[in-house]
Design an enzyme around this catalytic site. Structure first.
Site: not given
Ligand code: PLP
Lengths: 402, 138
Positions: A117, A194, A197, A220, A360
């Protein structure tokens, strides 16, 4: 007791809108109890935390710190000192990029993955550019899973940090984070996972993974937006410089000097998202009541149900991401000959919410060789009946457009 | 006016049989990109005596973007650049038969905006619709 989705559904008032919500990888819906608790808190007890010496301030501080403890326990962390509240996973990763990444020196290397991401890619690209570091990127296997052989090839003594996702938000594949961590530690690199998910979709134990940092978001996993956390190993956090500066993160300030507060507050400048943290704790209570093992098993059942049906539709392109095991309830796909945005607008007319776009993850889209995809992602309040309706909608949309 | 089903006859017909597709050798080439989804168009404009005398394009995009560019290209052919520069977002929505939901407006506008930006007189468009259509990429 296995999960009863029809019963679970009743806890989510928003689903009465008559929608089918398949965009859970973007954000999840909230159980009724969150709104109730919020109303209760605002009506009965609210003050700033860690400041006032009166009863209501103490109550609020206690509720806030209790939430921190719940989150620490949920990840099996050693102590709540290791949980730093942030706005979201992105901010948690940026905290590490700032406080740890900026200590790295020219020639040091950071290793990440092509499927990340943007929030676990752009911060590293940025520090690498600023500090003259080398950013290495792990490629994927033929079916777009984490390529462990390539990872080993790219890992070396110069690698100071490995930053990868626990679960890809595009493929839903669960990456082998324990093995990744073991290998990385062998060359002395730290590991950031990270977990945006994964937490809330499967049991997570940071001690078992063995990693050094773990970033995740409340929204999430049934919690509110605007609250997330970084878990970090205490001995590492202790030696890191603060991220933001201001109130709360200091111990003593003179006109010339300042000393830092203890963990975790050293990394929490300014008034935090107090209600956000407390409600996140409520969301965790809710998840625990249903049971993380049950949720994981149920999500896998939904995935299997959907994938088996989608595989039978010749006009659905699953882009080789066909595995039934080793992944959570996320399916990226395209309807052959139909642009994802047209498809998602049509699905919306059936009341089905799916994501269309690059998720993203533009490097991942480039790797797949598509401008964008559709993505359906499931959670505990979704049902097989909804999936069947979704499959019927896909058939009708294909017929209309082709 | 709001679209319930944006995929009505006019749109589908233009998406299936788009007008003015192609290239114009020696004409100015304009690149248009929709940052929201990565869709792209290459647009060729031939302007003489402040008049759009020809337009051709190649586009890789969704039905809405293909149909809109087709309809827009037909509309502006033969018009003066000052007339074209006065066209507002709402006018374009009228041409295509309705206003799409906010997340799809860029699909309709990104090609037209690139054309606008490449006329000599860049119009000051209605700020509220500009805000609606400026969507960032997460
Ligand atoms: C794998 C992953 N990392 C990071 C994020 C970023 O999360 P947030 O927008 O809550 O910071 C997301 C969410 O879209 C994600 O799916």
């Amino acid at each position: 007791m296995p999960l009863n989705s029809e019963k679970v559904k009743k806890d989510f008032p928003i689903l009465k809108r008559g929608i089918i919500y398949f965009d859970n990888a973007a954000t999840t819906q909230k159980p009724r109890v969150l709104a109730e608790r919020l109303a209760e808190r605002y009506a009965k007890s609210h003050a700033n935390v860690h400041r006032g010496a009166y009863k209501m301030a103490e109550e609020t501080t206690e509720a806030f710190e209790n939430a921190r403890q719940k989150i620490a326990d949920f990840l099996s962390a050693e102590s709540s000192k290791e949980i730093i509240f942030t706005r979201n996973a992105t901010e948690a990763i940026n905290l590490v990029a700032y406080s740890f990444g900026r200590k790295l020196k020219r020639g040091d290397r950071i290793l990440t993955c092509v499927s990340e991401h943007h929030s676990n890619f752009v911060p590293w690209l940025r520090v690498a550019k600023e500090r003259g570091l080398k950013l290495d990127v792990v490629e994927l296997t033929a079916n777009h899973n984490f390529n462990f052989a390539d990872f080993r090839k790219k890992l070396n003594k110069k690698t100071k940090l490995v930053a990868v996702a626990h679960i890809s938000n595009v493929s839903g594949y669960i990456y082998p984070v324990e093995r990744i961590t073991r290998e990385a530690h062998r060359v002395g690199a730290l590991v950031l996972i990270d977990g945006a998910q994964s937490v809330g979709h499967m049991p997570v134990n940071v001690k078992k993974i063995g990693c050094d940092f773990f970033a995740f978001s409340g929204h999430k996993m049934l919690g509110p937006s605007g609250i997330g956390a970084l878990w970090g190993r205490e001995e590492i956090l202790k030696n890191m410089e603060p991220f933001m500066s201001g109130g709360e993160m200091i111990r003593e300030v003179t006109l010339k000097n300042v000393t830092w507060n203890d963990l975790p507050w050293r990394f929490e400048a300014g008034t935090p998202n107090i209600e956000g943290a407390i409600l996140w704790g409520e969301a965790i209570d809710y998840l625990k009541k249903i049971g993380m093992k049950n949720i994981e098993a149920y999500e896998r059942e939904l995935l299997k149900h959907a994938l088996l049906k989608m595989k039978k539709l010749p006009f659905i392109d699953l882009m080789k991401m066909l595995d039934l095991g080793g992944r959570t309830g996320i399916i990226s796909f395209n309807i052959k000959g139909v642009h994802p945005h047209d498809a998602s607008t049509m699905l919306d007319q059936y009341g089905i919410c799916v994501r269309a776009g690059t998720h993203c993850a533009q490097p991942f889209m480039n790797h797949l060789g598509v401008p964008s995809t559709l993505r359906a992602s499931f959670y505990l309040y979704n049902t097989k009946r909804e999936i069947d309706y979704f499959i019927r909608a896909l058939k009708e949309i294909h017929k209309k457009f082709i | 006016m709001r679209m319930n089903d944006i995929y009505q006859e006019l749109i589908m017909e233009h998406a299936r049989n788009p007008r003015n597709v192609g290239v114009i050798r020696g004409a100015k080439k304009i690149l248009a990109k929709n940052p929201f989804c990565g869709d792209e168009a290459e647009i060729y404009l031939k302007i003489k005596n402040n008049k759009v005398i020809d337009i051709k394009y190649q586009i890789q995009g969704c039905i809405l973007s293909r149909a809109s560019l087709s309809i827009f290209s037909e509309y502006i052919k033969g018009k003066s650049t000052s007339a074209v520069s006065k066209i507002k977002d709402e006018d374009i929505f009228k041409m295509i038969g309705g206003t799409p939901s906010p997340s799809r407006q860029k699909c309709v506008l990104f090609g037209c905006e690139a054309i606008h930006a490449n006329l000599d007189t860049w119009p000051k468009k209605n700020p509220s619709t500009r805000l609606m259509t400026r969507r960032s990429q997460k």
